[in-house]
Design an enzyme around this catalytic site. Structure first.
Site, mmCIF file in Angstrom:
data_model
loop_
_atom_site.group_PDB
_atom_site.id
_atom_site.type_symbol
_atom_site.label_atom_id
_atom_site.label_comp_id
_atom_site.label_asym_id
_atom_site.label_seq_id
_atom_site.Cartn_x
_atom_site.Cartn_y
_atom_site.Cartn_z
ATOM 1 N N ARG A 93 -16.032 -0.023 -2.693
ATOM 2 C CA ARG A 93 -14.696 1.558 -3.219
ATOM 3 C C ARG A 93 -15.630 2.729 -3.716
ATOM 4 N NH1 ARG A 93 -13.779 -3.682 -5.029
ATOM 5 N NH2 ARG A 93 -11.501 -4.447 -4.918
ATOM 6 N N GLY A 94 -16.835 2.936 -2.043
ATOM 7 C CA GLY A 94 -17.011 4.054 -2.020
ATOM 8 C C GLY A 94 -18.774 4.116 -2.874
ATOM 9 N N HIS A 124 -0.687 -12.392 1.110
ATOM 10 C CA HIS A 124 -1.090 -11.528 0.147
ATOM 11 C C HIS A 124 -2.136 -12.354 -0.702
ATOM 12 C CE1 HIS A 124 -1.655 -6.801 -0.765
ATOM 13 N NE2 HIS A 124 -2.750 -7.074 -0.968
ATOM 14 N N TYR A 153 0.463 -1.172 -0.031
ATOM 15 C CA TYR A 153 -0.260 0.079 0.355
ATOM 16 C C TYR A 153 0.450 1.066 -0.007
ATOM 17 C CZ TYR A 153 -3.514 -2.853 1.714
ATOM 18 O OH TYR A 153 -5.028 -4.179 1.358
ATOM 19 N N SER A 195 -13.608 -4.353 1.036
ATOM 20 C CA SER A 195 -14.598 -3.489 -0.019
ATOM 21 C C SER A 195 -16.345 -3.805 0.218
ATOM 22 C CB SER A 195 -14.157 -4.413 -1.100
ATOM 23 O OG SER A 195 -12.985 -3.758 -1.501
#
Length: 298
Positions: free
Chosen positions: A206-207, A123, A56, A202
């Site tokens: 993502r909004g 990951h 990140y 998520s």
């Protein structure tokens, strides 16, 4: 806030965690000072759970968290801290070799300014390394006291079963929301059977599943959402029709869209923990507080 346990013997955490990818410029430039304030807000929660990763930024999210932890060392006693390794940042490449996993872990410990990681994630899986060998590497980190719990990200039920025969897998991370239902094909059930938590990233897509308007045409050029099919010009108008209906339903019930999205994920199983991400304390408060408020009104 209510709490949920991670894995069979892991920590109890607030049932809505914090995904720390957004503070590393994933959705356009993030102001470091705003990110620090957001982290301080998360630190003030009862039993905060922060999920980050070395890629990140790369390294930006871990570094910011480490800086804030250094300023507020007492927070470490109640904080469950998760990070991820197994992907080379530059050039981007998956690598689960024992040597590289150790390199990732040591770097994360240094950036986060801690002596152990509560939950350490693979990951992405490197199929050149057997799941048994990979778990052996991770189990060695547990034995050394450098990590407490092992997490596998985006893995299928079969390799999870095999991994669990080597060492308990505390959690599996996967995208899960009203808009992304793939975990229902088997991983949710496998996790429950094995005493493994599903960390749902998520959950508000993502909004998209929030009261804040999303306009793909106004996204920063650096935003990776612009490369996602759902947000592209040919598809977004069709998706927006259903999102509008979802928001209207939430509003009619007196809830925010993000509250409904997070609460839906929570309702799918006591072993599921959503980790919505944001750059601001205000938006995290909406994810954190409103989900609790909605559940009280049910």
């Amino acid at each position: 806030m209510k709490q949920r346990q991670i894995g069979k013997h892991g920590p109890w955490v607030d049932e809505v965690g914090f995904g720390a990818m957004s503070i590393a410029n994933a959705f356009g430039p993030a102001d470091p000072d705003v990110s620090r304030k957001t982290l301080d807000f998360v630190f003030a929660q009862e039993r905060p759970f922060i999920d980050t990763a070395l890629i990140y930024g790369p390294f930006i999210s871990e570094t910011l968290i480490g800086e804030q932890l250094k300023k507020h060392p007492s927070v470490r006693q109640k904080l469950t801290l998760a990070t991820k390794g197994g992907i080379n940042a530059n050039p981007r490449a998956i690598n689960n070799s024992a040597a590289f996993m150790r390199e990732c872990l040591e770097g994360s410990l240094k950036r986060l300014v801690v002596d152990h990681i509560d939950l350490y994630y693979v990951h992405r899986r490197d199929h050149a390394v057997s799941i048994e060998d990979l778990m052996g590497t991770m189990a060695a980190f547990v034995k050394e006291g450098k990590i407490v719990g092992i997490v596998l990200s985006e893995i299928a039920p079969s390799p999870l079963e095999r991994a669990s025969k080597v060492h308990h897998v505390a959690a599996v991370q996967n995208e899960y929301s009203l808009w992304s239902r793939q975990p229902e094909l088997g991983i949710i059930q496998a996790c429950k059977r094995l005493g493994t938590t599903l960390v749902a990233f998520s959950p508000v897509e993502r909004g998209a599943l929030t009261d804040t308007s999303v306009d793909p045409t106004k996204m920063d050029a650096s935003e990776w959402r612009k490369n996602m099919p759902r947000f592209q010009a040919d598809n977004w108008p069709h998706n927006a029709v259903y999102i509008k209906k979802f928001k209207a339903y939430a509003k009619a019930k007196g809830w925010t869209a993000e509250a409904l999205a997070n609460a839906w994920v929570l309702a799918q199983g006591e072993h599921i923990i959503p980790i919505p991400g944001t750059r601001t304390a205000q938006h995290h408060a909406e994810n954190y507080d409103h989900a609790v408020d909605m559940k009280k009104r049910e």
